[in-house]
Scaffold this motif. Structure first.
Motif, PDB file in Angstrom:
ATOM      1  N   PRO A   1       0.810  -1.225   0.000  1.00 11.97           N
ATOM      2  CA  PRO A   1       0.000   0.000   0.000  1.00 11.97           C
ATOM      3  C   PRO A   1       0.840   1.270   0.000  1.00 11.97           C
ATOM      4  O   PRO A   1       1.944   1.312   0.541  1.00 11.97           O
ATOM      5  N   ILE A   2       0.279   2.299  -0.618  1.00  9.95           N
ATOM      6  CA  ILE A   2       0.923   3.607  -0.705  1.00  9.95           C
ATOM      7  C   ILE A   2       0.162   4.582   0.187  1.00  9.95           C
ATOM      8  O   ILE A   2      -1.067   4.657   0.124  1.00  9.95           O
ATOM      9  N   LYS A   3       0.883   5.298   1.005  1.00 13.00           N
ATOM     10  CA  LYS A   3       0.261   6.286   1.896  1.00 13.00           C
ATOM     11  C   LYS A   3       0.413   7.681   1.298  1.00 13.00           C
ATOM     12  O   LYS A   3       1.516   8.088   0.942  1.00 13.00           O
ATOM     13  N   VAL A   4      -0.708   8.379   1.185  1.00 14.51           N
ATOM     14  CA  VAL A   4      -0.692   9.768   0.721  1.00 14.51           C
ATOM     15  C   VAL A   4      -1.087  10.655   1.900  1.00 14.51           C
ATOM     16  O   VAL A   4      -2.218  10.591   2.387  1.00 14.51           O
ATOM     17  N   VAL A   5      -0.146  11.448   2.365  1.00 20.27           N
ATOM     18  CA  VAL A   5      -0.410  12.357   3.479  1.00 20.27           C
ATOM     19  C   VAL A   5      -1.095  13.609   2.953  1.00 20.27           C
ATOM     20  O   VAL A   5      -0.596  14.272   2.038  1.00 20.27           O
ATOM     21  N   VAL A   6      -2.257  13.911   3.513  1.00 22.45           N
ATOM     22  CA  VAL A   6      -2.937  15.179   3.248  1.00 22.45           C
ATOM     23  C   VAL A   6      -2.667  16.048   4.473  1.00 22.45           C
ATOM     24  O   VAL A   6      -3.115  15.719   5.568  1.00 22.45           O
ATOM     25  N   PRO A   7      -1.925  17.139   4.314  1.00 20.34           N
ATOM     26  CA  PRO A   7      -1.500  17.902   5.495  1.00 20.34           C
ATOM     27  C   PRO A   7      -2.564  18.853   6.047  1.00 20.34           C
ATOM     28  O   PRO A   7      -2.238  19.912   6.589  1.00 20.34           O
ATOM     29  N   TYR A   8      -3.826  18.461   5.906  1.00 15.69           N
ATOM     30  CA  TYR A   8      -4.950  19.244   6.415  1.00 15.69           C
ATOM     31  C   TYR A   8      -6.004  18.281   6.978  1.00 15.69           C
ATOM     32  O   TYR A   8      -5.942  17.065   6.741  1.00 15.69           O
ATOM     33  N   ALA A   9      -6.974  18.842   7.668  1.00 18.81           N
ATOM     34  CA  ALA A   9      -8.035  18.027   8.245  1.00 18.81           C
ATOM     35  C   ALA A   9      -8.919  17.415   7.165  1.00 18.81           C
ATOM     36  O   ALA A   9      -9.002  17.926   6.041  1.00 18.81           O
ATOM     37  N   ALA A  10      -9.568  16.324   7.496  1.00 21.54           N
ATOM     38  CA  ALA A  10     -10.483  15.665   6.570  1.00 21.54           C
ATOM     39  C   ALA A  10     -11.656  16.581   6.237  1.00 21.54           C
ATOM     40  O   ALA A  10     -12.134  17.332   7.088  1.00 21.54           O
ATOM     41  N   GLY A  11     -12.102  16.522   4.991  1.00 20.92           N
ATOM     42  CA  GLY A  11     -13.279  17.289   4.579  1.00 20.92           C
ATOM     43  C   GLY A  11     -12.988  18.597   3.901  1.00 20.92           C
ATOM     44  O   GLY A  11     -13.863  19.172   3.253  1.00 20.92           O
TER      45      GLY A  11
ATOM     46  N   ILE B   1       3.228  20.374   9.138  1.00 16.27           N
ATOM     47  CA  ILE B   1       3.465  19.157   9.932  1.00 16.27           C
ATOM     48  C   ILE B   1       3.383  17.909   9.059  1.00 16.27           C
ATOM     49  O   ILE B   1       4.269  17.045   9.079  1.00 16.27           O
ATOM     50  N   GLY B   2       2.322  17.808   8.279  1.00 13.89           N
ATOM     51  CA  GLY B   2       2.180  16.656   7.399  1.00 13.89           C
ATOM     52  C   GLY B   2       3.254  16.612   6.330  1.00 13.89           C
ATOM     53  O   GLY B   2       3.774  15.542   5.984  1.00 13.89           O
ATOM     54  N   THR B   3       3.602  17.774   5.804  1.00 16.19           N
ATOM     55  CA  THR B   3       4.628  17.838   4.763  1.00 16.19           C
ATOM     56  C   THR B   3       5.986  17.410   5.309  1.00 16.19           C
ATOM     57  O   THR B   3       6.722  16.655   4.668  1.00 16.19           O
TER      58      THR B   3
ATOM     59  N   ASP C   1      -3.875   9.736   4.638  1.00 17.35           N
ATOM     60  CA  ASP C   1      -3.482   9.966   6.032  1.00 17.35           C
ATOM     61  C   ASP C   1      -3.538  11.470   6.298  1.00 17.35           C
ATOM     62  O   ASP C   1      -2.678  12.215   5.835  1.00 17.35           O
ATOM     63  N   ASN C   2      -4.568  11.919   7.013  1.00 23.57           N
ATOM     64  CA  ASN C   2      -4.704  13.344   7.320  1.00 23.57           C
ATOM     65  C   ASN C   2      -3.819  13.719   8.504  1.00 23.57           C
ATOM     66  O   ASN C   2      -3.957  13.161   9.596  1.00 23.57           O
ATOM     67  N   ARG C   3      -2.897  14.641   8.276  1.00 26.81           N
ATOM     68  CA  ARG C   3      -2.014  15.128   9.345  1.00 26.81           C
ATOM     69  C   ARG C   3      -2.025  16.653   9.316  1.00 26.81           C
ATOM     70  O   ARG C   3      -1.185  17.292   8.673  1.00 26.81           O
ATOM     71  N   ALA C   4      -2.998  17.223   9.979  1.00 29.88           N
ATOM     72  CA  ALA C   4      -3.181  18.674   9.941  1.00 29.88           C
ATOM     73  C   ALA C   4      -2.254  19.367  10.938  1.00 29.88           C
ATOM     74  O   ALA C   4      -1.764  18.762  11.891  1.00 29.88           O
ATOM     75  N   GLY C   5      -2.055  20.663  10.699  1.00 26.27           N
ATOM     76  CA  GLY C   5      -1.310  21.485  11.642  1.00 26.27           C
ATOM     77  C   GLY C   5      -0.266  22.355  10.982  1.00 26.27           C
ATOM     78  O   GLY C   5       0.313  21.986   9.957  1.00 26.27           O
ATOM     79  N   ALA C   6      -0.078  23.548  11.548  1.00 26.14           N
ATOM     80  CA  ALA C   6       0.949  24.498  11.102  1.00 26.14           C
ATOM     81  C   ALA C   6       0.813  24.831   9.622  1.00 26.14           C
ATOM     82  O   ALA C   6       1.799  24.917   8.889  1.00 26.14           O
TER      83      ALA C   6
END
Length: 322
Positions: A32-42, A76-78, A67-72
């Motif tokens: 599997p490939i993980k794609v980080v979205v550096p913001y909240a879902a939606g 943060i996700g980047t 994978d949602n990783r929000a913040g800054a």
């Protein structure tokens, strides 16, 4: 003799690394490939990532996990992707903020040009000049006349300090010679409420944020920020028609950690192009005034460089910080 031995050792190591990268690319993807979205879902970025999630899974033959990783502001996700193994299994669904102009307003824990490897753009959305539907202005020329007649009394909203909507507002002030006052909000929904409540007289919005506003019937578009009229907002004139030189849009796309093999980047780039050719994917974007648009890795690099050049003077002059 020692020097020759060192050279041979270096060449052998380089050859092994080259073979390893080539073998990895040939078997990629094997999991599997993980794609980080550096913001909240939606949010807008999350919606765009999810519309290509399933097509990419089918094309690549492996699950693509969001994978949602929000913040800054997306940093943060980047950063998490910057520090990931450069093997093609951790990517970031980036955009103008954390992957370009954010570096102009704060010290980031990564270099936007050197620590990530662009794969492809996925979508481009013009920034539209929106005003309340009851505004007496029905075009940019009329809006400018009103703003100039009321210096300092017209407010423009943004989805937050340092956002593209904020930078675009100051850019408009600069080129148009007006004095719209900036009022930041925490996202598109609060800004819509401000529109409905009469707190702001204008805003520069993306297709996704603007679409929700248009649906209320309380907001209208005056013009589009692209240099030429765009079919994704058919019939809308450009801001540049009345404000020469004005041009602004937002991009969304995939990037990988620095060091990801070129063959893997090429595989992902081709998969994005294939996903964007699907009618259902194209319809999702176009119906929201967003252009589904892929690119080469080199073209995305050039887009980022151009953004840094365009927005640096605005950030410096107005002392915009995050």
């Amino acid at each position: 003799m020692i020097k020759k031995t060192l050279v041979r050792t270096w060449l052998l190591a380089a050859g092994v690394l080259g073979l390893t990268a080539s073998a990895l690319a040939q078997t990629y993807p094997a999991r599997p490939i993980k794609v980080v979205v550096p913001y909240a879902a939606g949010g807008s970025t999350d919606q765009m990532a999810r519309v290509i999630q399933q097509p990419l899974s089918e094309i690549l033959g492996q699950p693509v996990i969001i994978d949602n990783r929000a913040g800054a502001g997306g940093a943060i996700g980047t950063e998490a992707v910057v520090r990931a193994e450069p093997d093609g299994y951790t990517l970031v669904f980036g955009n103008t903020g954390p992957n370009a102009v954010g570096s102009l307003m704060r010290k980031l824990p990564y270099d936007v040009l050197n620590d990530l490897k662009p794969i492809s753009t996925v979508a481009i959305t013009p920034m539209m000049l929106a005003v309340p539907s009851n505004s007496p202005a029905n075009n940019v020329k009329e809006f400018l006349a009103l703003a100039r007649a009321n210096p300092g009394k017209f407010n423009y909203g943004s989805v937050g300090p340092g956002s593209l909507s904020h930078l675009t507002g100051e850019y408009f002030n600069e080129l148009a010679g007006v004095q719209l006052q900036h009022i930041p909000y925490k996202g598109g929904a609060p800004m819509l409420t401000a529109f409905l409540g009469g707190e702001i007289q204008a805003a520069f919005v993306t297709g996704l944020d603007g679409g929700a506003m248009l649906a209320t019937g309380r907001v209208k578009y005056l013009a589009v920020g692209t240099a030429q009229p765009t079919p994704v907002v058919e019939g809308l004139p450009t801001v540049a028609k009345d404000v020469p030189g004005f041009q602004t849009s937002a991009w969304f796309g995939l990037l990988a950690p620095k060091g990801t093999p070129d063959a893997i980047v090429a595989r992902l780039n081709a998969a994005v192009a294939q996903a964007l050719s699907r009618p259902d994917v194209r319809q999702f974007f176009v119906s929201r005034h967003v252009e589904p648009k892929g690119s080469t890795p080199q073209e995305l690099t050039q887009i980022i460089r151009a953004e840094l050049e365009q927005w640096r003077p605005i950030v410096v002059k107005h002392k915009i910080e995050l």
